[in-house]
Design an enzyme around this catalytic site. Structure first.
Site, PDB file in Angstrom:
ATOM      1  N   LYS A   1     -35.225  24.969  -6.822  1.00 49.97           N
ATOM      2  CA  LYS A   1     -35.727  23.837  -7.619  1.00 49.97           C
ATOM      3  C   LYS A   1     -36.947  24.196  -8.471  1.00 49.97           C
ATOM      4  CE  LYS A   1     -39.538  21.904  -5.335  1.00 49.97           C
ATOM      5  NZ  LYS A   1     -39.932  23.036  -4.563  1.00 49.97           N
TER       6      LYS A   1
ATOM      7  N   LYS B   1     -42.259  29.697  -6.728  1.00 48.03           N
ATOM      8  CA  LYS B   1     -43.183  28.874  -7.527  1.00 48.03           C
ATOM      9  C   LYS B   1     -43.925  29.752  -8.538  1.00 48.03           C
ATOM     10  CE  LYS B   1     -43.786  25.862  -3.574  1.00 48.03           C
ATOM     11  NZ  LYS B   1     -42.507  25.177  -3.794  1.00 48.03           N
TER      12      LYS B   1
ATOM     13  N   GLY C   1     -40.423  19.679  -0.851  1.00 45.16           N
ATOM     14  CA  GLY C   1     -39.675  19.054   0.245  1.00 45.16           C
ATOM     15  C   GLY C   1     -40.488  18.001   0.977  1.00 45.16           C
ATOM     16  N   ASN C   2     -41.806  18.260   1.163  1.00 44.46           N
ATOM     17  CA  ASN C   2     -42.630  17.329   1.944  1.00 44.46           C
ATOM     18  C   ASN C   2     -42.885  16.016   1.212  1.00 44.46           C
ATOM     19  OD1 ASN C   2     -44.501  18.454   0.074  1.00 44.46           O
ATOM     20  ND2 ASN C   2     -46.176  17.878   1.425  1.00 44.46           N
TER      21      ASN C   2
ATOM     22  N   LYS D   1     -29.260  33.028   0.437  1.00 42.79           N
ATOM     23  CA  LYS D   1     -29.853  31.718   0.746  1.00 42.79           C
ATOM     24  C   LYS D   1     -29.097  31.086   1.921  1.00 42.79           C
ATOM     25  CE  LYS D   1     -32.169  27.898  -0.047  1.00 42.79           C
ATOM     26  NZ  LYS D   1     -33.606  27.801   0.238  1.00 42.79           N
TER      27      LYS D   1
HETATM   28  P1  ADP Z   1     -41.638  23.246  -1.161  1.00 43.87           P
HETATM   29  O1  ADP Z   1     -40.710  22.385  -0.388  1.00 43.87           O
HETATM   30  O2  ADP Z   1     -42.767  22.485  -1.742  1.00 43.87           O
HETATM   31  O3  ADP Z   1     -40.952  24.148  -2.132  1.00 43.87           O
HETATM   32  P2  ADP Z   1     -42.169  25.612   0.458  1.00 43.87           P
HETATM   33  O4  ADP Z   1     -42.342  25.564   1.923  1.00 43.87           O
HETATM   34  O5  ADP Z   1     -40.914  26.209  -0.086  1.00 43.87           O
HETATM   35  O6  ADP Z   1     -42.399  24.147  -0.065  1.00 43.87           O
HETATM   36  O7  ADP Z   1     -43.386  26.421  -0.188  1.00 43.87           O
HETATM   37  C1  ADP Z   1     -44.738  26.011  -0.012  1.00 43.87           C
HETATM   38  C2  ADP Z   1     -45.387  26.728   1.175  1.00 43.87           C
HETATM   39  O8  ADP Z   1     -45.595  28.093   0.878  1.00 43.87           O
HETATM   40  C3  ADP Z   1     -46.761  26.255   1.529  1.00 43.87           C
HETATM   41  O9  ADP Z   1     -46.718  25.071   2.282  1.00 43.87           O
HETATM   42  C4  ADP Z   1     -47.323  27.429   2.326  1.00 43.87           C
HETATM   43  O10 ADP Z   1     -47.118  27.244   3.692  1.00 43.87           O
HETATM   44  C5  ADP Z   1     -46.488  28.609   1.871  1.00 43.87           C
HETATM   45  N1  ADP Z   1     -47.183  29.740   1.281  1.00 43.87           N
HETATM   46  C6  ADP Z   1     -46.727  31.007   1.352  1.00 43.87           C
HETATM   47  N2  ADP Z   1     -47.527  31.843   0.713  1.00 43.87           N
HETATM   48  C7  ADP Z   1     -48.537  31.124   0.193  1.00 43.87           C
HETATM   49  C8  ADP Z   1     -49.690  31.454  -0.595  1.00 43.87           C
HETATM   50  N3  ADP Z   1     -49.947  32.697  -0.987  1.00 43.87           N
HETATM   51  N4  ADP Z   1     -50.523  30.454  -0.939  1.00 43.87           N
HETATM   52  C9  ADP Z   1     -50.264  29.179  -0.563  1.00 43.87           C
HETATM   53  N5  ADP Z   1     -49.187  28.806   0.182  1.00 43.87           N
HETATM   54  C10 ADP Z   1     -48.318  29.762   0.560  1.00 43.87           C
HETATM   55 MG    MG Z   2     -39.429  25.669  -1.580  1.00 41.91          MG
END
Ligand code: ADP
Ligand code: MG
Length: 316
Positions: free
Chosen positions: A216, A278, A13-14, A131
């Protein structure tokens, strides 16, 4: 056909919009251009590429527009809102990349493909959706909309009530063979944007849309399998995956195996809705023939591909 390595890059998203900043198209274009800093090193290393991306804020805005225009313009179902954002964002990413390649003097075709993602109509997540999408409402309004519009609504923390929709497991990609051929031919294809447009297959083989969303990262893993990619690169806000994330005993991971990923997942180091999908995507991709998953930030993507940054997940 060529023998270059193939990668799917999933933009977080970022990469396109930033929290706490106006979600204007000008800002989205600016961030998209900045995010190409992660794509160009892969292009220069000769990768065949498909690029996927999230659409959380954009589809939220699309739904809001539908709500605000309820008495004036036809209602767009969620599946169509996903398709609309996939198209608009695909245009933005494709054109930004075309312009950047022009500046770099690199001759590669770029195209965004509207992608339908196949899900199981009987996926358990559809019976118990989880969701959250769209605006917050009072309990009273939410329950009225549920009765009038057939929405499922639930309280989202203490900020109010929201609509909830299913997020079923992606099983396949309708346009998979087309995307595979284009990528193998050297085109950079933007696909599975926003997780793709969810569809199921009727008993007679025809496709039918569903008003749900697909994650995604999970869709990117399936895309990777369908195009025969060796590498899945998930770009997000953090440079590396951590154990005990955000806690005093946090430990960043440079290289782990599928077994370790599964163990840490079971130990609840990766929450649903952020790092969880992820890691799930990484496991799915590697278990279906993928060779390597990288999870890192946009800034570190080039170094990560060279093995000098990010978290790498590999088969045992
Ligand atoms: P995206 O839009 O890239 O999918 P998300 O916010 O859904 O982003 O997921 C990424 C975020 O997950 C990171 O920015 C972090 O804050 C968070 N996060 C949660 N658990 C972990 C972990 N174990 N290690 C790293 N990041 C984590
Ligand atoms: Mg995400």
């Amino acid at each position: 056909m060529n023998s270059h390595p193939t990668a799917v890059v999933a933009l977080g998203g970022n990469a396109i919009s930033r929290k706490g900043e106006a979600d204007t198209i000008a800002n989205q274009f600016r961030h998209t251009r900045e995010s190409l800093a992660a794509i160009i090193p892969l292009v220069k290393r000769g990768y065949n590429l498909a690029i996927s991306h999230g659409n959380g804020p954009q589809v939220g805005n699309a739904i809001l527009r539908v709500e605000l225009a309820r008495e004036k313009a036809p209602i767009l179902p969620l599946g169509v809102c996903v398709a609309d954002t996939e198209g608009g964002m695909g245009y933005m990413i494709a054109q930004s990349l075309q312009n950047r390649l022009l500046h770099e003097g690199i001759d590669r075709a770029v195209s965004a493909i509207l992608t339908q993602v196949i899900v199981d109509r009987n996926d358990p997540d559809l019976a118990n959706p989880s969701k959250f999408i769209g605006q917050f409402y009072s309990q009273e309004d939410a329950q009225r909309f549920a009765a009038e519009r057939g929405w499922v609504v639930k309280p989202d923390g203490d900020r109010g009530w929201r609509r909830v929709v299913g997020s079923p497991t992606p099983k396949g990609i309708v346009e998979g063979p087309v995307i595979r051929a284009m990528v193998a031919g050297g085109a950079i294809v933007i696909a599975a944007g926003g997780g793709g447009i969810p569809v199921y297959i009727e008993t007679d083989g025809t496709l039918e849309g569903l008003d749900v969303v697909v994650d995604k990262d999970r869709a990117s893993a399936v895309l990777g399998r369908e195009i025969g990619a060796q590498t899945l690169i998930i770009l997000t806000e953090v440079d590396q995956v951590a154990l005990n994330y955000g806690k005093p005993n946090q430990r960043f991971l440079s290289r782990i195996t599928i077994s370790e990923a599964k163990q840490y997942y079971a130990e609840k180091h990766f929450p649903p809705g952020s790092m969880g999908p992820k890691i799930e995507a990484a496991i799915t991709f590697l278990e279906s023939g993928g060779e390597k998953v990288l999870i890192t930030s946009i800034d570190r993507a080039g170094e990560a591909v060279d093995g000098n940054a990010g978290t790498t997940i590999v088969p045992d």
